[in-house]
Enzyme design. Sequence first.
Site, PDB file in Angstrom:
ATOM      1  N   ASP A   1      51.558  73.262 -20.572  1.00  0.00           N
ATOM      2  CA  ASP A   1      50.061  72.538 -20.750  1.00  0.00           C
ATOM      3  C   ASP A   1      49.929  71.785 -19.443  1.00  0.00           C
ATOM      4  O   ASP A   1      50.868  70.838 -19.198  1.00  0.00           O
ATOM      5  CB  ASP A   1      49.817  71.827 -22.000  1.00  0.00           C
ATOM      6  CG  ASP A   1      48.745  71.388 -22.144  1.00  0.00           C
ATOM      7  OD1 ASP A   1      47.478  72.059 -22.225  1.00  0.00           O
ATOM      8  OD2 ASP A   1      48.368  70.059 -22.368  1.00  0.00           O
TER       9      ASP A   1
ATOM     10  N   GLU B   1      50.058  76.056 -16.779  1.00  0.00           N
ATOM     11  CA  GLU B   1      48.362  75.703 -16.729  1.00  0.00           C
ATOM     12  C   GLU B   1      48.043  75.134 -15.098  1.00  0.00           C
ATOM     13  O   GLU B   1      48.083  73.898 -15.156  1.00  0.00           O
ATOM     14  CB  GLU B   1      48.088  75.081 -17.709  1.00  0.00           C
ATOM     15  CG  GLU B   1      46.401  74.895 -17.797  1.00  0.00           C
ATOM     16  CD  GLU B   1      45.922  74.001 -18.839  1.00  0.00           C
ATOM     17  OE1 GLU B   1      44.644  74.032 -19.026  1.00  0.00           O
ATOM     18  OE2 GLU B   1      46.669  73.316 -19.411  1.00  0.00           O
TER      19      GLU B   1
END
Length: 615
Positions: free
Chosen positions: A339, A368
């Site tokens: 993330d 990400e």
Amino acid sequence: MDFIPYISSRTYHKYPFGAVEEGTELTFRIVLPKSFGCNSAFLKIHTENGFYEDVRMQWERDEGCGEEWWKASFTAGEAGLYFYRFCIFNSYSQNFITKAYGSVGMISSEGQDFFFTVYDKDFATPDRLKGSVIYQIFPDRFCFSGEEKSGDFSSRVLRDDWGGKPMWEPNGEGKITRYDFFKGDFKGIESKLDYLESLGVGCIYLNPIFLAESNHRYDTADYEKPDPLLGDESDFTRLCKEAEKRGIDVILDGVFSHTGANSKYFNKNGAFGDGGAYNDPDSEYFGWYRFTEYPDKYSCWWGVDILPETDENNDGYIAYISKILEKWQKLGARGWRLDVADELPDKFLDSLRQTVKKTDPDALILGEVWEDASCKISYGERRRYLQGRQLDSVMNYPFADALVWFAVSSRAEGFNDRILEICENYPKCAVDCLMNHVGTHDTCRILNRLGTLEGYSSDGANRYSGEMTEEETQRGKKLLKLVSSMQFTLPGIPCIYYGDEVGESGGVDPFNRGCYPYGKEDGELLAHYRFLGKLRKEHPVFKEGEFVPVSSCLGCVAYERRGEGESVMTVANRNNHPIVYTLPCEGFVSLTGEKIEGRDLYLDGVTAAILIKEQ
């Protein structure tokens, strides 16, 4: 006559194509009009850490109608970004060849440098996933096994109306204080493995599974425990083992840039006793966080006070996360999606890769990153995600943006250039592992985006929940078949956000996170996705095949994937009317049933044809 003196994506001008490993010799060639009267030329190349070199170019020969060629060679040094331009002289002036747009260079007095990526000579990515399909699951909303469990937080609302509208109840300050759970779990996912196998899935990506207060679980409360609503460690391990029997990996969402305020580490509300950084400056976790005025003023993720930021450079935090990575990989996880990877510092990412690959050399690390990951600057630093010592690859937002823009706008111009730019900037092994999504838990459902031809903001209390007219639904479905046909044939690994393959709709968070619609699946869409998954399994060109642009104009995009023994061509017609597309050569056969006569392909409006030609 007009000359384009340099195009970096063409191997005639720069060889080899794209990113190269350390120690590779590159050849550069520029084409100049003889009328320019060039008497000397230089390749000027530098890095941002102080390296600089002028390479004298050699006149090669005269060619064509008034052309002359100049050539130079350069051997790549250590991993990094190398920036370059060409300096050309005649009897009257000094000029440069710099980047004008895309990969095209023009003669000018100033302009932007080109660059190429050099990566570590030992950089490799997992081969087993190339050519397969990723399936993203929001664990609470995919499948409930029926085995009742209890939650750990009083703020939880446990629901028994599978498929009901997700709850959105911000308080007067706009904050969410209660979270609804539909009780999806590990055993539910396990029961659907045969279904996932039928889609050609080779990897399941799970949104966070660790104990947390919210249903999205990005506010980690304890990295060491699965959320009890999902099951226990043995349930997770059994899921991984059963998935492995079907050739499916399970990767986890690593949320390491922040924790939850209501976690055993921060413990703002005392849910974990008296300890935690918020309550005790002598806590073992205190150094993980940044306080400006203890205890109530602290750094938090994007200003959200329930998500205190961690100090990812803290040695104690890095050591702890290393143990977490090892633990879950030993329990069965085959990799990680990180993330907000662009918010994780180099020190942390370097350590993470070492730990993950030491535990399992074939584990996958996806980051990400919303922009071009090869040249991104984050927090004032040029990042080196894809140079061989951090990520394997990234979530491919540039491809997603190009696909959605083409579908919504009908404009084909520039599409292939956007794809080629990523292929040129990223190492080939990273390109082959790109996570090619068109919708995720962070975006409006793809059916809605295509059906309404609009984007929606997630700001404010009155969020777009996803209502569509029948006309919008049918338009979305038709465009989704077009987009997915391209998604599944571009370089990288296509990713299905759970339910998209059966026509699930939904607006912005939390309405894009509804339950999988059992009993209400769109059979036509499902058959289409199964066909695409089967296609990828049957044709090895999708594993590592070269991307070759053919055309992108007048509402139509065409490109090939070329590999040993076969070439697969995709022709996507976004126009609302049929077209006759002239193929580059004869010998193609349609895998999707379109009529071909010689070089003429007859293609309906808003349709993509997938063709194959044996070599």
